[in-house]
Design a protein around this motif. Structure first.
Motif, PDB file in Angstrom:
ATOM      1  N   GLN A  65      21.234   4.384  -4.002  1.00 48.80           N
ATOM      2  CA  GLN A  65      20.046   4.233  -3.205  1.00 48.80           C
ATOM      3  C   GLN A  65      20.228   4.916  -1.846  1.00 48.80           C
ATOM      4  O   GLN A  65      19.020   5.460  -1.372  1.00 48.80           O
ATOM      5  N   LEU A  66      21.342   4.951  -1.229  1.00 50.92           N
ATOM      6  CA  LEU A  66      21.373   5.896  -0.074  1.00 50.92           C
ATOM      7  C   LEU A  66      21.320   7.366  -0.249  1.00 50.92           C
ATOM      8  O   LEU A  66      20.766   8.066   0.531  1.00 50.92           O
ATOM      9  N   TYR A  67      21.539   7.704  -1.326  1.00 50.65           N
ATOM     10  CA  TYR A  67      21.570   9.074  -1.790  1.00 50.65           C
ATOM     11  C   TYR A  67      19.893   9.336  -1.843  1.00 50.65           C
ATOM     12  O   TYR A  67      19.726  10.539  -1.434  1.00 50.65           O
ATOM     13  N   LYS A  68      19.222   8.445  -2.302  1.00 48.63           N
ATOM     14  CA  LYS A  68      17.720   8.810  -2.411  1.00 48.63           C
ATOM     15  C   LYS A  68      17.273   8.862  -1.035  1.00 48.63           C
ATOM     16  O   LYS A  68      16.004   9.677  -0.714  1.00 48.63           O
ATOM     17  N   LYS A  69      17.936   8.131  -0.141  1.00 40.63           N
ATOM     18  CA  LYS A  69      17.173   8.571   1.465  1.00 40.63           C
ATOM     19  C   LYS A  69      17.812  10.093   1.933  1.00 40.63           C
ATOM     20  O   LYS A  69      16.955  10.516   2.675  1.00 40.63           O
ATOM     21  N   PHE A 113       0.695  -1.094  -0.029  1.00 42.55           N
ATOM     22  CA  PHE A 113      -0.116   0.096   0.034  1.00 42.55           C
ATOM     23  C   PHE A 113       0.687   1.361   0.032  1.00 42.55           C
ATOM     24  O   PHE A 113       0.479   2.312   0.634  1.00 42.55           O
ATOM     25  N   GLY A 114       1.927   1.127  -0.699  1.00 45.71           N
ATOM     26  CA  GLY A 114       2.837   2.365  -1.066  1.00 45.71           C
ATOM     27  C   GLY A 114       3.083   3.164   0.208  1.00 45.71           C
ATOM     28  O   GLY A 114       3.516   3.087   1.242  1.00 45.71           O
ATOM     29  N   HIS A 115       2.819   4.728   0.122  1.00 42.49           N
ATOM     30  CA  HIS A 115       3.058   5.753   1.062  1.00 42.49           C
ATOM     31  C   HIS A 115       2.168   5.554   2.235  1.00 42.49           C
ATOM     32  O   HIS A 115       2.524   5.856   3.306  1.00 42.49           O
ATOM     33  N   ALA A 116       0.827   4.870   2.203  1.00 43.10           N
ATOM     34  CA  ALA A 116      -0.052   4.890   3.243  1.00 43.10           C
ATOM     35  C   ALA A 116       0.739   3.656   4.301  1.00 43.10           C
ATOM     36  O   ALA A 116       1.012   3.950   5.464  1.00 43.10           O
ATOM     37  N   GLY A 117       1.458   2.655   3.462  1.00 42.37           N
ATOM     38  CA  GLY A 117       1.821   1.623   4.353  1.00 42.37           C
ATOM     39  C   GLY A 117       3.240   2.006   4.895  1.00 42.37           C
ATOM     40  O   GLY A 117       3.518   1.981   6.121  1.00 42.37           O
ATOM     41  N   GLU A 118       3.922   2.930   4.262  1.00 42.47           N
ATOM     42  CA  GLU A 118       5.151   3.491   4.668  1.00 42.47           C
ATOM     43  C   GLU A 118       5.051   4.536   5.831  1.00 42.47           C
ATOM     44  O   GLU A 118       5.660   4.308   6.894  1.00 42.47           O
ATOM     45  N   PHE A 151      10.677   4.247   9.451  1.00 43.31           N
ATOM     46  CA  PHE A 151      10.864   3.463   8.339  1.00 43.31           C
ATOM     47  C   PHE A 151      10.512   4.366   7.184  1.00 43.31           C
ATOM     48  O   PHE A 151       9.838   5.081   7.009  1.00 43.31           O
ATOM     49  N   ASP A 152      11.585   3.830   6.367  1.00 39.93           N
ATOM     50  CA  ASP A 152      11.749   4.642   4.823  1.00 39.93           C
ATOM     51  C   ASP A 152      11.869   3.746   3.841  1.00 39.93           C
ATOM     52  O   ASP A 152      12.873   2.873   3.819  1.00 39.93           O
ATOM     53  N   HIS A 153      11.241   3.863   2.785  1.00 41.29           N
ATOM     54  CA  HIS A 153      11.245   2.789   1.638  1.00 41.29           C
ATOM     55  C   HIS A 153      12.535   2.769   1.020  1.00 41.29           C
ATOM     56  O   HIS A 153      12.866   1.782   0.500  1.00 41.29           O
ATOM     57  N   ASN A 154      13.377   3.935   0.861  1.00 44.15           N
ATOM     58  CA  ASN A 154      14.606   3.929   0.053  1.00 44.15           C
ATOM     59  C   ASN A 154      15.543   3.193   1.023  1.00 44.15           C
ATOM     60  O   ASN A 154      16.404   2.586   0.403  1.00 44.15           O
ATOM     61  N   GLU A 155      15.361   3.190   2.198  1.00 43.14           N
ATOM     62  CA  GLU A 155      16.273   2.980   3.084  1.00 43.14           C
ATOM     63  C   GLU A 155      16.125   0.984   3.076  1.00 43.14           C
ATOM     64  O   GLU A 155      16.924   0.308   3.443  1.00 43.14           O
ATOM     65  N   GLN A 156      14.781   0.844   3.188  1.00 48.56           N
ATOM     66  CA  GLN A 156      14.341  -0.418   3.138  1.00 48.56           C
ATOM     67  C   GLN A 156      14.754  -1.290   1.999  1.00 48.56           C
ATOM     68  O   GLN A 156      15.139  -2.460   1.969  1.00 48.56           O
TER      69      GLN A 156
END
Ligand code: MG
Length: 377
Positions: A164-168, A113-118, A131-136
Protein backbone atom coordinates in the motif's frame (compact mmCIF):
# COMPACT_ATOMS: atom_id res chain seq x y z
CA UNK A 1 -8.89 -36.90 5.80
CA UNK A 2 -6.15 -35.06 3.95
CA UNK A 3 -5.31 -31.80 5.63
CA UNK A 4 -2.89 -29.44 3.89
CA UNK A 5 -1.48 -26.40 5.64
CA UNK A 6 -1.33 -23.10 3.77
CA UNK A 7 2.41 -23.56 3.44
CA UNK A 8 2.10 -27.05 1.93
CA UNK A 9 -0.58 -25.90 -0.47
CA UNK A 10 1.48 -22.92 -1.59
CA UNK A 11 4.55 -25.13 -2.01
CA UNK A 12 2.52 -27.27 -4.36
CA UNK A 13 0.60 -24.66 -6.36
CA UNK A 14 2.64 -21.46 -6.42
CA UNK A 15 5.46 -20.55 -8.76
CA UNK A 16 8.96 -20.02 -7.35
CA UNK A 17 8.67 -16.30 -8.05
CA UNK A 18 5.39 -16.04 -6.08
CA UNK A 19 5.43 -14.71 -2.53
CA UNK A 20 5.12 -17.69 -0.20
CA UNK A 21 3.34 -17.05 3.10
CA UNK A 22 6.08 -18.84 5.03
CA UNK A 23 8.40 -15.94 4.13
CA UNK A 24 6.16 -13.24 5.61
CA UNK A 25 7.87 -10.57 7.71
CA UNK A 26 4.94 -10.91 10.10
CA UNK A 27 2.94 -8.23 11.89
CA UNK A 28 3.86 -5.20 13.99
CA UNK A 29 2.17 -6.77 17.04
CA UNK A 30 3.23 -10.44 17.00
CA UNK A 31 0.38 -12.95 17.00
CA UNK A 32 0.16 -16.73 17.12
CA UNK A 33 -0.34 -18.36 13.73
CA UNK A 34 -3.88 -19.46 13.01
CA UNK A 35 -4.29 -23.27 12.93
CA UNK A 36 -5.83 -23.40 9.45
CA UNK A 37 -5.86 -19.91 7.93
CA UNK A 38 -2.72 -18.49 6.34
CA UNK A 39 -1.55 -14.95 7.22
CA UNK A 40 -3.00 -13.31 4.10
CA UNK A 41 -6.31 -15.14 4.47
CA UNK A 42 -6.56 -13.56 7.91
CA UNK A 43 -5.68 -10.16 6.48
CA UNK A 44 -8.41 -10.57 3.86
CA UNK A 45 -10.97 -11.44 6.54
CA UNK A 46 -9.91 -8.54 8.76
CA UNK A 47 -10.35 -6.05 5.92
CA UNK A 48 -13.78 -7.42 4.97
CA UNK A 49 -14.95 -7.15 8.57
CA UNK A 50 -13.80 -3.56 9.12
CA UNK A 51 -16.18 -0.58 9.09
CA UNK A 52 -14.21 1.35 6.45
CA UNK A 53 -14.67 -1.54 4.02
CA UNK A 54 -18.45 -1.65 4.48
CA UNK A 55 -18.67 2.11 3.96
CA UNK A 56 -17.20 1.70 0.47
CA UNK A 57 -20.72 0.66 -0.53
CA UNK A 58 -21.82 4.27 -0.07
CA UNK A 59 -18.81 5.92 -1.63
CA UNK A 60 -18.66 6.83 -5.27
CA UNK A 61 -16.26 5.59 -7.90
CA UNK A 62 -16.94 8.18 -10.64
CA UNK A 63 -20.69 8.76 -10.43
CA UNK A 64 -22.55 9.68 -7.24
CA UNK A 65 -25.76 8.02 -6.08
CA UNK A 66 -27.65 10.85 -7.82
CA UNK A 67 -27.09 9.07 -11.12
CA UNK A 68 -29.14 6.01 -10.14
CA UNK A 69 -28.16 2.51 -9.09
CA UNK A 70 -26.63 0.90 -12.18
CA UNK A 71 -23.12 2.29 -11.91
CA UNK A 72 -20.18 1.16 -9.77
CA UNK A 73 -19.64 2.22 -6.20
CA UNK A 74 -16.22 2.11 -4.60
CA UNK A 75 -17.19 -1.28 -3.15
CA UNK A 76 -18.27 -2.90 -6.41
CA UNK A 77 -15.21 -1.41 -8.12
CA UNK A 78 -13.09 -3.07 -5.43
CA UNK A 79 -14.80 -6.42 -6.01
CA UNK A 80 -14.18 -6.15 -9.76
CA UNK A 81 -10.50 -5.42 -9.04
CA UNK A 82 -10.36 -8.48 -6.76
CA UNK A 83 -11.85 -10.67 -9.50
CA UNK A 84 -9.51 -9.51 -12.26
CA UNK A 85 -6.49 -9.59 -9.94
CA UNK A 86 -7.21 -13.15 -8.82
CA UNK A 87 -7.67 -14.28 -12.43
CA UNK A 88 -4.27 -12.81 -13.34
CA UNK A 89 -2.69 -14.16 -10.16
CA UNK A 90 -4.00 -17.70 -10.57
CA UNK A 91 -2.90 -17.87 -14.21
CA UNK A 92 0.61 -16.81 -13.16
CA UNK A 93 0.63 -19.15 -10.10
CA UNK A 94 1.05 -16.23 -7.70
CA UNK A 95 -0.20 -15.93 -4.11
CA UNK A 96 -3.97 -15.36 -4.50
CA UNK A 97 -4.55 -14.76 -0.78
CA UNK A 98 -2.05 -11.89 -0.79
CA UNK A 99 -3.50 -10.57 -4.06
CA UNK A 100 -7.06 -10.64 -2.74
CA UNK A 101 -6.15 -8.90 0.51
CA UNK A 102 -4.14 -6.20 -1.32
CA UNK A 103 -6.99 -5.59 -3.78
CA UNK A 104 -9.55 -5.31 -0.96
CA UNK A 105 -7.27 -2.82 0.79
CA UNK A 106 -6.34 -0.67 -2.21
CA UNK A 107 -9.18 1.92 -2.04
CA UNK A 108 -10.00 1.69 1.68
CA UNK A 109 -8.69 5.23 2.30
CA UNK A 110 -10.89 6.97 -0.25
CA UNK A 111 -12.79 9.89 1.30
CA UNK A 112 -16.39 10.70 0.30
CA UNK A 113 -16.79 11.83 -3.32
CA UNK A 114 -13.64 10.16 -4.61
CA UNK A 115 -10.97 12.37 -6.09
CA UNK A 116 -13.06 15.53 -5.57
CA UNK A 117 -13.08 14.77 -1.83
CA UNK A 118 -9.40 13.94 -1.89
CA UNK A 119 -8.37 17.14 -3.67
CA UNK A 120 -10.24 19.45 -1.28
CA UNK A 121 -8.92 17.63 1.82
CA UNK A 122 -5.42 17.80 0.35
CA UNK A 123 -5.81 21.56 -0.18
CA UNK A 124 -7.18 22.05 3.34
CA UNK A 125 -4.17 20.19 4.77
CA UNK A 126 -1.62 21.68 2.39
CA UNK A 127 0.53 23.01 5.26
CA UNK A 128 -0.10 19.97 7.44
CA UNK A 129 1.14 17.03 5.38
CA UNK A 130 -1.65 16.96 2.78
CA UNK A 131 -4.18 14.19 2.20
CA UNK A 132 -3.68 11.15 -0.04
CA UNK A 133 -6.13 8.23 -0.27
CA UNK A 134 -3.36 5.64 -0.53
CA UNK A 135 -1.75 6.93 2.65
CA UNK A 136 -5.14 7.22 4.33
CA UNK A 137 -5.75 3.50 3.74
CA UNK A 138 -2.68 2.89 5.90
CA UNK A 139 -4.00 5.21 8.63
CA UNK A 140 -7.29 3.29 8.55
CA UNK A 141 -5.70 -0.14 8.97
CA UNK A 142 -2.92 0.93 11.34
CA UNK A 143 -4.72 3.42 13.53
CA UNK A 144 -8.34 4.36 12.90
CA UNK A 145 -10.07 0.97 12.98
CA UNK A 146 -10.72 -0.33 16.51
CA UNK A 147 -11.78 -3.94 16.37
CA UNK A 148 -9.24 -5.90 18.38
CA UNK A 149 -8.42 -5.48 22.05
CA UNK A 150 -4.71 -6.29 21.64
CA UNK A 151 -3.69 -3.63 19.12
CA UNK A 152 -4.85 -0.55 17.23
CA UNK A 153 -5.96 -1.01 13.60
CA UNK A 154 -6.04 -4.42 11.93
CA UNK A 155 -2.39 -5.44 12.50
CA UNK A 156 -2.04 -6.58 8.88
CA UNK A 157 0.99 -8.41 7.50
CA UNK A 158 3.93 -6.18 6.57
CA UNK A 159 3.80 -7.23 2.89
CA UNK A 160 0.34 -5.65 2.58
CA UNK A 161 1.38 -2.44 4.32
CA UNK A 162 4.49 -2.17 2.15
CA UNK A 163 2.39 -2.78 -0.96
CA UNK A 164 0.00 0.00 0.00
CA UNK A 165 2.92 2.34 0.77
CA UNK A 166 4.26 1.66 -2.73
CA UNK A 167 0.97 2.95 -4.15
CA UNK A 168 1.69 6.28 -2.47
CA UNK A 169 5.43 6.59 -3.03
CA UNK A 170 5.95 4.70 -6.30
CA UNK A 171 9.53 3.96 -5.26
CA UNK A 172 11.29 0.69 -6.02
CA UNK A 173 9.47 -2.35 -7.39
CA UNK A 174 6.79 -4.10 -5.33
CA UNK A 175 6.04 -7.82 -5.13
CA UNK A 176 4.42 -9.32 -8.24
CA UNK A 177 1.19 -9.77 -6.24
CA UNK A 178 1.06 -6.00 -5.63
CA UNK A 179 1.89 -5.26 -9.29
CA UNK A 180 -1.05 -7.50 -10.24
CA UNK A 181 -3.44 -5.39 -8.12
CA UNK A 182 -2.30 -2.15 -9.77
CA UNK A 183 -2.83 -3.69 -13.19
CA UNK A 184 -6.25 -5.09 -12.28
CA UNK A 185 -7.31 -1.70 -10.87
CA UNK A 186 -6.49 -0.03 -14.16
CA UNK A 187 -8.24 -2.69 -16.30
CA UNK A 188 -11.31 -2.51 -14.05
CA UNK A 189 -11.79 1.26 -14.05
CA UNK A 190 -10.96 1.82 -17.72
CA UNK A 191 -13.64 -0.70 -18.58
CA UNK A 192 -16.40 -0.09 -16.05
CA UNK A 193 -16.21 3.70 -16.26
CA UNK A 194 -16.94 3.34 -19.95
CA UNK A 195 -19.91 1.06 -19.27
CA UNK A 196 -21.28 3.41 -16.58
CA UNK A 197 -20.87 6.48 -18.79
CA UNK A 198 -22.81 4.79 -21.62
CA UNK A 199 -25.61 3.69 -19.27
CA UNK A 200 -25.88 7.14 -17.69
CA UNK A 201 -26.00 8.72 -21.13
CA UNK A 202 -22.79 10.75 -20.94
CA UNK A 203 -21.26 8.72 -23.79
CA UNK A 204 -22.75 7.36 -26.99
CA UNK A 205 -21.54 4.07 -28.39
CA UNK A 206 -20.58 5.70 -31.73
CA UNK A 207 -18.15 8.03 -29.90
CA UNK A 208 -16.13 5.03 -28.80
CA UNK A 209 -15.24 4.06 -32.30
CA UNK A 210 -12.74 6.94 -32.41
CA UNK A 211 -10.25 5.02 -30.24
CA UNK A 212 -8.41 1.96 -31.51
CA UNK A 213 -8.92 -0.33 -28.46
CA UNK A 214 -12.69 0.05 -28.50
CA UNK A 215 -12.90 0.07 -32.29
CA UNK A 216 -11.14 -3.30 -32.49
CA UNK A 217 -13.33 -4.65 -29.74
CA UNK A 218 -16.46 -3.48 -31.58
CA UNK A 219 -15.19 -5.20 -34.74
CA UNK A 220 -14.69 -8.50 -32.86
CA UNK A 221 -18.14 -8.26 -31.31
CA UNK A 222 -19.86 -7.51 -34.61
CA UNK A 223 -18.14 -10.40 -36.33
CA UNK A 224 -19.55 -12.70 -33.66
CA UNK A 225 -22.99 -11.24 -32.97
CA UNK A 226 -25.49 -9.54 -35.23
CA UNK A 227 -28.45 -7.35 -34.36
CA UNK A 228 -27.33 -6.45 -30.82
CA UNK A 229 -29.24 -3.64 -29.15
CA UNK A 230 -27.14 -0.77 -27.77
CA UNK A 231 -27.54 -2.15 -24.21
CA UNK A 232 -26.50 -5.64 -25.25
CA UNK A 233 -23.58 -4.23 -27.21
CA UNK A 234 -22.15 -2.27 -24.27
CA UNK A 235 -22.43 -5.31 -21.96
CA UNK A 236 -20.58 -7.50 -24.45
CA UNK A 237 -18.06 -4.69 -24.92
CA UNK A 238 -17.20 -4.69 -21.20
CA UNK A 239 -16.59 -8.45 -21.20
CA UNK A 240 -14.53 -8.29 -24.36
CA UNK A 241 -12.37 -5.40 -23.12
CA UNK A 242 -11.58 -7.15 -19.85
CA UNK A 243 -10.81 -10.44 -21.61
CA UNK A 244 -8.57 -8.87 -24.22
CA UNK A 245 -6.61 -6.81 -21.70
CA UNK A 246 -6.20 -9.65 -19.19
CA UNK A 247 -5.01 -12.00 -21.96
CA UNK A 248 -2.55 -9.39 -23.24
CA UNK A 249 -1.14 -8.74 -19.75
CA UNK A 250 -0.74 -12.48 -19.14
CA UNK A 251 1.18 -13.08 -22.37
CA UNK A 252 3.39 -10.00 -21.95
CA UNK A 253 4.07 -10.68 -18.26
CA UNK A 254 4.90 -14.37 -18.77
CA UNK A 255 7.42 -13.34 -21.40
CA UNK A 256 9.00 -10.76 -19.10
CA UNK A 257 9.14 -13.28 -16.24
CA UNK A 258 10.97 -15.76 -18.46
CA UNK A 259 13.38 -13.07 -19.68
CA UNK A 260 14.05 -11.88 -16.11
CA UNK A 261 15.08 -15.39 -15.06
CA UNK A 262 13.56 -14.64 -11.61
CA UNK A 263 13.52 -17.74 -9.39
CA UNK A 264 12.25 -16.13 -6.19
CA UNK A 265 9.81 -13.38 -5.16
CA UNK A 266 12.80 -11.24 -4.16
CA UNK A 267 14.44 -11.64 -7.57
CA UNK A 268 11.16 -10.84 -9.33
CA UNK A 269 11.04 -7.45 -7.59
CA UNK A 270 14.71 -6.62 -8.00
CA UNK A 271 14.35 -4.93 -11.40
CA UNK A 272 11.66 -3.19 -13.44
CA UNK A 273 7.90 -3.72 -13.15
CA UNK A 274 7.07 -7.04 -14.85
CA UNK A 275 3.27 -7.07 -14.70
CA UNK A 276 2.22 -4.77 -17.53
CA UNK A 277 0.51 -4.86 -20.90
CA UNK A 278 2.37 -5.26 -24.18
CA UNK A 279 3.72 -2.08 -25.76
CA UNK A 280 0.86 -2.00 -28.30
CA UNK A 281 -1.81 -2.52 -25.65
CA UNK A 282 -0.22 0.13 -23.39
CA UNK A 283 -0.50 2.63 -26.25
CA UNK A 284 -4.14 1.73 -26.91
CA UNK A 285 -4.93 1.92 -23.21
CA UNK A 286 -3.36 5.37 -22.94
CA UNK A 287 -5.45 6.56 -25.88
CA UNK A 288 -8.63 5.17 -24.28
CA UNK A 289 -7.78 6.72 -20.89
CA UNK A 290 -7.22 10.06 -22.55
CA UNK A 291 -10.63 9.79 -24.16
CA UNK A 292 -12.25 8.97 -20.80
CA UNK A 293 -10.51 11.93 -19.17
CA UNK A 294 -11.79 14.42 -21.73
CA UNK A 295 -15.25 12.96 -22.33
CA UNK A 296 -16.22 11.47 -18.96
CA UNK A 297 -14.13 12.63 -16.00
CA UNK A 298 -14.15 16.24 -17.23
CA UNK A 299 -17.77 16.21 -18.42
CA UNK A 300 -19.52 19.44 -17.42
CA UNK A 301 -22.21 17.60 -15.39
CA UNK A 302 -19.56 15.86 -13.31
CA UNK A 303 -17.43 18.99 -12.89
CA UNK A 304 -20.41 20.93 -11.60
CA UNK A 305 -21.35 18.23 -9.14
CA UNK A 306 -17.78 17.87 -7.96
CA UNK A 307 -17.71 21.57 -7.17
CA UNK A 308 -20.77 21.12 -4.93
CA UNK A 309 -19.19 18.08 -3.22
CA UNK A 310 -16.02 20.05 -2.51
CA UNK A 311 -18.08 22.90 -1.03
CA UNK A 312 -19.85 20.46 1.30
CA UNK A 313 -16.62 18.88 2.51
CA UNK A 314 -15.01 22.29 3.01
CA UNK A 315 -18.03 23.51 5.00
CA UNK A 316 -17.95 20.43 7.23
CA UNK A 317 -14.19 20.72 7.63
CA UNK A 318 -14.49 24.36 8.77
CA UNK A 319 -17.34 23.46 11.13
CA UNK A 320 -15.39 20.71 12.93
CA UNK A 321 -12.06 22.54 12.85
CA UNK A 322 -13.79 25.43 14.68
CA UNK A 323 -15.56 23.11 17.11
CA UNK A 324 -13.28 20.07 17.62
CA UNK A 325 -15.19 19.29 20.83
CA UNK A 326 -18.00 18.07 18.52
CA UNK A 327 -15.78 15.30 17.17
CA UNK A 328 -16.21 11.78 18.60
CA UNK A 329 -13.88 11.14 21.56
CA UNK A 330 -11.27 9.10 19.71
CA UNK A 331 -10.84 11.82 17.09
CA UNK A 332 -10.33 14.33 19.88
CA UNK A 333 -7.34 12.30 21.02
CA UNK A 334 -5.96 12.56 17.44
CA UNK A 335 -6.39 16.36 17.79
CA UNK A 336 -4.02 16.23 20.76
CA UNK A 337 -1.50 13.92 19.10
CA UNK A 338 -1.48 15.17 15.51
CA UNK A 339 -3.45 18.41 15.42
CA UNK A 340 -7.05 19.38 14.75
CA UNK A 341 -6.80 19.37 10.95
CA UNK A 342 -5.57 15.77 10.76
CA UNK A 343 -8.27 14.64 13.19
CA UNK A 344 -11.00 16.38 11.17
CA UNK A 345 -9.67 14.88 7.91
CA UNK A 346 -9.66 11.39 9.50
CA UNK A 347 -13.23 11.86 10.70
CA UNK A 348 -14.59 13.31 7.45
CA UNK A 349 -12.79 10.83 5.20
CA UNK A 350 -14.52 8.00 7.04
CA UNK A 351 -17.97 9.41 6.24
CA UNK A 352 -20.08 8.16 3.34
CA UNK A 353 -21.11 10.36 0.40
CA UNK A 354 -24.70 10.49 1.68
CA UNK A 355 -23.69 11.69 5.14
CA UNK A 356 -21.53 14.47 3.71
CA UNK A 357 -24.21 15.44 1.17
CA UNK A 358 -26.90 15.71 3.84
CA UNK A 359 -24.79 17.41 6.52
CA UNK A 360 -22.99 19.63 4.02
CA UNK A 361 -26.27 20.86 2.54
CA UNK A 362 -27.35 22.14 5.98
CA UNK A 363 -24.15 24.21 6.24
CA UNK A 364 -23.93 25.50 2.67
CA UNK A 365 -26.38 27.98 1.16
CA UNK A 366 -27.66 26.91 -2.25
CA UNK A 367 -27.83 29.37 -5.07
CA UNK A 368 -31.22 29.18 -6.86
CA UNK A 369 -29.39 28.79 -10.19
CA UNK A 370 -27.37 25.82 -8.97
CA UNK A 371 -28.32 22.83 -11.17
CA UNK A 372 -27.38 20.41 -8.37
CA UNK A 373 -30.62 21.58 -6.71
CA UNK A 374 -32.45 19.38 -9.14
CA UNK A 375 -30.55 16.26 -8.09
CA UNK A 376 -32.63 14.22 -5.74
CA UNK A 377 -30.94 13.25 -2.51
MG1 MG B 1 -9.23 1.50 -7.39
Amino acid sequence: MFEATTYQREQHFLANYAFHSIDTKGRKYPEMEHPYRGPFQRDRDRIIHCAAFRRLSEKMQVFTAHFGTYHRTRLTHTMEVVGIARTLGRALALNEDLIEAAALLHDLGHPPFGHAGESILDALLSYDGGFDHNEQALRVVEKLEHRYPGFPGLNLSRELLEGQLYKKKKQGTPLLEIQICDMADSIAYDTHDLDDAIEIGILKVEQLLKTSLWKESAKRIRSRWTGLSEDEFSSVLVHDLIEIQVSDVLIATKQRLIESGAQTAEEAKSGAILVAPSFEMAEQKAEAENFLLTNVYKHSTLLLQRKRCRQFIEALFTFYADKPEQLPTRYQSICLQEGIKRAVADFLSGMTDGTVWNLGATLTPKSPADPSNSLSD
